[in-house]
Scaffold this motif. Structure first.
Motif, PDB file in Angstrom:
ATOM      1  N   GLN A  60       0.825  -1.198   0.000  1.00 56.45           N
ATOM      2  CA  GLN A  60       0.000   0.000   0.000  1.00 56.45           C
ATOM      3  C   GLN A  60       0.869   1.261   0.000  1.00 56.45           C
ATOM      4  N   LYS A  61       1.902   1.240   0.810  1.00 61.77           N
ATOM      5  CA  LYS A  61       2.822   2.379   0.869  1.00 61.77           C
ATOM      6  C   LYS A  61       3.514   2.583  -0.479  1.00 61.77           C
ATOM      7  N   GLN A  62       3.899   1.473  -1.099  1.00 61.49           N
ATOM      8  CA  GLN A  62       4.565   1.525  -2.405  1.00 61.49           C
ATOM      9  C   GLN A  62       3.620   2.102  -3.471  1.00 61.49           C
ATOM     10  N   GLU A  63       2.357   1.693  -3.427  1.00 63.01           N
ATOM     11  CA  GLU A  63       1.377   2.179  -4.399  1.00 63.01           C
ATOM     12  C   GLU A  63       1.151   3.680  -4.252  1.00 63.01           C
ATOM     13  N   LEU A  64       1.066   4.140  -3.011  1.00 62.16           N
ATOM     14  CA  LEU A  64       0.901   5.572  -2.776  1.00 62.16           C
ATOM     15  C   LEU A  64       2.068   6.368  -3.333  1.00 62.16           C
ATOM     16  N   GLN A  65       3.260   5.882  -3.099  1.00 56.83           N
ATOM     17  CA  GLN A  65       4.455   6.577  -3.565  1.00 56.83           C
ATOM     18  C   GLN A  65       4.520   6.616  -5.096  1.00 56.83           C
ATOM     19  N   LYS A  66       4.252   5.484  -5.732  1.00 52.83           N
ATOM     20  CA  LYS A  66       4.289   5.430  -7.200  1.00 52.83           C
ATOM     21  C   LYS A  66       3.253   6.371  -7.812  1.00 52.83           C
ATOM     22  N   ALA A  67       2.068   6.397  -7.197  1.00 48.14           N
ATOM     23  CA  ALA A  67       1.009   7.250  -7.724  1.00 48.14           C
ATOM     24  C   ALA A  67       1.363   8.733  -7.567  1.00 48.14           C
ATOM     25  N   LYS A  68       1.965   9.096  -6.443  1.00 49.52           N
ATOM     26  CA  LYS A  68       2.372  10.491  -6.231  1.00 49.52           C
ATOM     27  C   LYS A  68       3.441  10.894  -7.250  1.00 49.52           C
ATOM     28  N   GLU A  69       4.382   9.994  -7.514  1.00 53.40           N
ATOM     29  CA  GLU A  69       5.422  10.275  -8.510  1.00 53.40           C
ATOM     30  C   GLU A  69       4.813  10.427  -9.895  1.00 53.40           C
ATOM     31  N   PHE A  70       3.813   9.594 -10.197  1.00 51.79           N
ATOM     32  CA  PHE A  70       3.129   9.679 -11.482  1.00 51.79           C
ATOM     33  C   PHE A  70       2.437  11.031 -11.630  1.00 51.79           C
ATOM     34  N   LEU A  71       1.744  11.463 -10.590  1.00 51.73           N
ATOM     35  CA  LEU A  71       1.012  12.726 -10.658  1.00 51.73           C
ATOM     36  C   LEU A  71       1.928  13.925 -10.797  1.00 51.73           C
ATOM     37  N   GLU A  72       3.160  13.794 -10.329  1.00 48.85           N
ATOM     38  CA  GLU A  72       4.116  14.897 -10.462  1.00 48.85           C
ATOM     39  C   GLU A  72       4.479  15.169 -11.915  1.00 48.85           C
ATOM     40  N   THR A  73       4.234  14.206 -12.799  1.00 48.31           N
ATOM     41  CA  THR A  73       4.516  14.421 -14.230  1.00 48.31           C
ATOM     42  C   THR A  73       3.389  15.182 -14.911  1.00 48.31           C
ATOM     43  N   PHE A  74       2.279  15.416 -14.191  1.00 50.68           N
ATOM     44  CA  PHE A  74       1.172  16.214 -14.706  1.00 50.68           C
ATOM     45  C   PHE A  74       1.314  17.617 -14.108  1.00 50.68           C
ATOM     46  N   LYS A  75       1.677  18.559 -14.925  1.00 53.07           N
ATOM     47  CA  LYS A  75       2.056  19.879 -14.410  1.00 53.07           C
ATOM     48  C   LYS A  75       0.841  20.762 -14.161  1.00 53.07           C
ATOM     49  N   SER A  76       0.103  20.472 -13.110  1.00 50.03           N
ATOM     50  CA  SER A  76      -1.007  21.354 -12.741  1.00 50.03           C
ATOM     51  C   SER A  76      -0.442  22.622 -12.119  1.00 50.03           C
ATOM     52  N   SER A  77      -1.313  23.579 -11.858  1.00 51.59           N
ATOM     53  CA  SER A  77      -0.842  24.857 -11.302  1.00 51.59           C
ATOM     54  C   SER A  77      -0.249  24.682  -9.911  1.00 51.59           C
ATOM     55  N   LYS A  78      -0.653  23.619  -9.205  1.00 50.99           N
ATOM     56  CA  LYS A  78      -0.156  23.407  -7.839  1.00 50.99           C
ATOM     57  C   LYS A  78       1.234  22.781  -7.818  1.00 50.99           C
ATOM     58  N   ASN A  79       1.457  21.765  -8.699  1.00 48.73           N
ATOM     59  CA  ASN A  79       2.740  21.064  -8.599  1.00 48.73           C
ATOM     60  C   ASN A  79       3.783  21.555  -9.604  1.00 48.73           C
ATOM     61  N   ALA A  80       3.417  22.544 -10.433  1.00 42.66           N
ATOM     62  CA  ALA A  80       4.385  23.041 -11.415  1.00 42.66           C
ATOM     63  C   ALA A  80       5.303  24.078 -10.795  1.00 42.66           C
ATOM     64  N   GLN A  81       6.527  24.088 -11.236  1.00 40.28           N
ATOM     65  CA  GLN A  81       7.495  25.104 -10.826  1.00 40.28           C
ATOM     66  C   GLN A  81       7.611  26.114 -11.959  1.00 40.28           C
ATOM     67  N   PHE A  82       7.112  27.322 -11.747  1.00 37.93           N
ATOM     68  CA  PHE A  82       7.153  28.286 -12.838  1.00 37.93           C
ATOM     69  C   PHE A  82       7.164  29.711 -12.296  1.00 37.93           C
ATOM     70  N   ASN A  83       7.653  30.601 -13.117  1.00 32.80           N
ATOM     71  CA  ASN A  83       7.576  32.025 -12.820  1.00 32.80           C
ATOM     72  C   ASN A  83       6.484  32.591 -13.716  1.00 32.80           C
ATOM     73  N   ASP A  84       5.337  32.852 -13.142  1.00 35.97           N
ATOM     74  CA  ASP A  84       4.187  33.248 -13.931  1.00 35.97           C
ATOM     75  C   ASP A  84       4.322  34.692 -14.371  1.00 35.97           C
ATOM     76  N   GLY A  85       4.414  34.876 -15.685  1.00 36.51           N
ATOM     77  CA  GLY A  85       4.553  36.214 -16.195  1.00 36.51           C
ATOM     78  C   GLY A  85       3.262  36.732 -16.764  1.00 36.51           C
ATOM     79  N   LYS A  86       3.027  36.456 -18.053  1.00 37.05           N
ATOM     80  CA  LYS A  86       1.868  36.985 -18.754  1.00 37.05           C
ATOM     81  C   LYS A  86       0.562  36.449 -18.174  1.00 37.05           C
TER      82      LYS A  86
END
Length: 628
Positions: A600-626
């Motif tokens: 269960q712990k392994q599944e949670l970790q893998k899923a969190k790593e997977f979601l990090e590849t989806f760059k939503s506004s919360k998990n993305a690292q960016f300098n918002d300009g325009k």
């Protein structure tokens, strides 16, 4: 837009009209729809049986292990995307003995990361007309045939979608009106709905967020035409499960580690497969191996010859998901050519808005990630056509998919790179199919099975019948089926205190279940009602806990990522909501699959790593300009 462009378009329209007498309305593939007879009826009864269940994973693995040198499969398919599962279904419904292995999950690659459109190719038609290219025109004919058939074969997962093309001068109005009327003409009897012109005022009423003024021009109106839209990964999973019901042994999380070659004949006669869930390896023999590994097909080819010439030219397509208010529920927006020549679209999809896309060179990786500049490009492009502020913080999810553009390995130049598919056998016993697009997966599969039959001198019991074969969940389904769910079921929900309380099967949940599972939705609703799994997985989304249990039992859902990305689309729709649902998803899967705490712990970790590849506004690292 120039007068000469419109003249050339008019000439092209005459050519298309002349061609339409035979190629459109009386094409051979339409005539072939009567194939099948009693065999097709038998398959329909088996797949349409409301009590039908796919064989268990252990049974499927046993069938693959049992395919020995002396008793091989007819066909072993490598790859569980749209093409691979399509090949498995086609071959199984021809009476062949079929196996399929997929190293990750069904639709885990390109097939779940598509534009979600089922289309004939408006741009390809434009090229065909301006270049007077009858070959391109035939491709559009064919794709439009397949478009209508796909919608009919999985009506709960596919539907017609009107798409609006904005015009900012009168030349554009005439140009796009003629061009899209030609698209209607080419579709012929496969037409979804007729295209039409709307004034600027009518367009604003239909699409309230559409800008009435461009940088130096005012909106003159829009031309609306129709293409299809789908829930791609659920369609893919449906193909895999339908193939399993038809007799194919399909196994996800099973990776080919090497190919088996006959020492005497040098023919490929099977594959060494590793079960990625258990680590166990086994040999599975087959008369023909079909390589349908998408962007990874070259890695399979290199198992035969390390020096083989690559045939995949990978292209990255990035999409972003925005809140529903960016586009109205029943209307998409497509700009065929932006100021830098690219196509931009915004489409309503599963209660949100999907926008894209990019087309750039990339490397082949298992988990491609969108780059921030690609996300910003899409935001920039759509902001030119909207009257609302476009914000980076509105991006709920962003993903990248790898298009496997195919190059014929026997060609002498890279000019042969195509979006059409390629089928060939460069090594005896190994048939490779790649390229193409989601819309034409069925005919691609038919071509691959034809090649496999020729290669292995196989003896099918009948011809291809998939053109008129509906998928699991389609039989008995109607657009109004959700009302029966709302009327007949309640959602029994467990409170935090452990008490089970009833809740209404509201319209949003009922519609979601009906469209996601078709005629199988009753089963999900029964679990929600009888097992106390009627609670929503995430606030603001219709996905229910019961779906996790159903998918584990009946759809080969073997991991948390399998569920949040492919069985339910929450990872693609709202990355942060998916993260909030994870704990409960893992708990239910643990109960179904008997996972211990470590797993269960392994599944949670893998899923969190997977979601990090989806760059939503919360998990993305960016300098918002325009786009603040």
């Amino acid at each position: 837009m120039s007068v000469s462009s419109i003249r050339r378009l008019a000439v092209g329209a005459a050519v298309v009209a002349a061609a339409s007498g035979g190629a459109i309305f009386f094409s051979p593939s339409v005539a072939s729809s009567d194939r099948g007879g009693p065999i097709l009826d038998s398959l329909r009864r088996r797949i349409g049986d409301p009590t039908a269940s796919v064989p268990s994973r252990s049974v499927q693995e046993s069938l693959l292990i049992g395919a020995s040198f002396s008793n091989p499969l007819d066909v072993l398919v490598i790859g569980g995307g749209a093409t691979g599962t399509g090949v498995a279904l086609d071959a199984a419904t021809r009476g062949l003995r079929v196996g399929l292995v997929e190293r990750d999950d069904f639709s885990s690659g390109t097939s779940s990361r598509s534009t979600k459109l089922i289309h004939g190719g408006v741009r390809y038609l434009e090229k065909a007309v301006f270049n007077l290219d009858y070959g391109q025109l035939k491709l559009v004919f064919h794709a439009l045939e397949e478009r209508k058939q796909l919608i009919e074969n999985a009506p709960h997962l596919c539907h017609a979608l009107p798409c609006m093309t904005p015009c900012f001068d009168w030349f554009e109005v005439v140009y796009f009106w003629i061009g899209l009327k030609m698209y209607d003409l080419v579709a012929g009897r496969r037409l979804l709905h007729l295209s039409r012109y709307y004034s600027a005022q009518e367009s604003a009423e239909l699409f309230p967020t559409l800008a009435r003024k461009g940088k130096d021009k005012s909106l003159r109106g829009t031309v609306v035409y129709y293409d299809g839209q789908m829930n791609d990964s659920r369609l893919n999973v449906g193909l895999a499960c339908t193939a399993a019901l038809a007799g194919a042994a399909v196994l996800n999380h099973a990776e080919v580690v090497s190919l088996i070659t006959d020492d005497a004949t040098k023919r490929i006669i099977g594959a060494r497969v590793r079960n990625n869930l258990t680590g166990q390896e086994f040999d599975s023999y087959a008369k023909v191996v079909v390589n349908a590994a998408g962007p990874f097909c070259d890695s399979i080819r290199k198992m035969v010859d390390e020096d083989t010439k690559p045939m995949i030219c990978p292209s990255s397509g990035v999409h972003i998901v925005l809140p529903d208010y960016y586009s109205p529920e029943g209307m998409g927006l497509i700009v065929p050519k932006t100021k830098d020549g690219r196509v931009v679209f915004m489409l309503p999809w599963l209660g949100r808005t999907v926008a894209g896309t990019t087309d750039s060179n990339t490397s082949i990786t298992a988990l491609p990630e969108p780059h921030e500049d690609e996300i910003q490009f899409i935001l920039d492009a759509i902001s030119d056509y909207l009257n609302i502020k476009v914000r980076r913080t509105d991006v709920l999810s962003a993903w990248s998919g790898i298009r496997p553009l195919a190059m014929d390995p026997t060609a002498k130049s890279t000019e042969s790179i195509s979006r059409d598919h390629v089928v060939f056998e460069e090594c005896p016993g190994l048939v490779t199919i790649t390229g193409g697009k989601w819309t034409t997966y069925r005919s691609m599969a038919e071509d691959a099975v034809d090649a496999a039959i020729k290669s292995g001198k196989l003896n099918p019991t009948n011809e291809c019948v998939t053109q008129k074969l509906q998928l699991l969940g389609s039989y008995g389904w109607e657009p109004s089926s959700f009302t029966a769910l709302a009327q007949q079921y309640v959602r029994m929900k467990k409170t935090y205190g452990g008490k089970v309380v009833p809740g209404a099967m509201d319209t949003a949940a009922a519609k979601h279940l009906s469209h996601a599972y078709g005629s199988m939705a009753d089963r999900v609703a029964t679990i929600a009602q009888e097992e106390g799994l009627g609670k929503r997985l995430a606030h603001g989304h219709p996905f229910l806990e019961a779906e996790v249990a159903y998918c584990a039992r009946h759809e080969y859902c073997e991991s948390a990522v399998d569920f949040i990305a492919r069985r339910c689309r929450i990872a693609f729709l709202d990355t942060d909501a998916a993260a909030r649902a994870l704990q409960r998803v893992v708990e239910i899967l643990a109960s179904e699959h008997k996972w211990d705490k470590s797993r269960q712990k392994q599944e949670l970790q893998k899923a969190k790593e997977f979601l990090e590849t989806f760059k939503s506004s919360k998990n993305a690292q960016f300098n918002d300009g325009k786009h603040n």
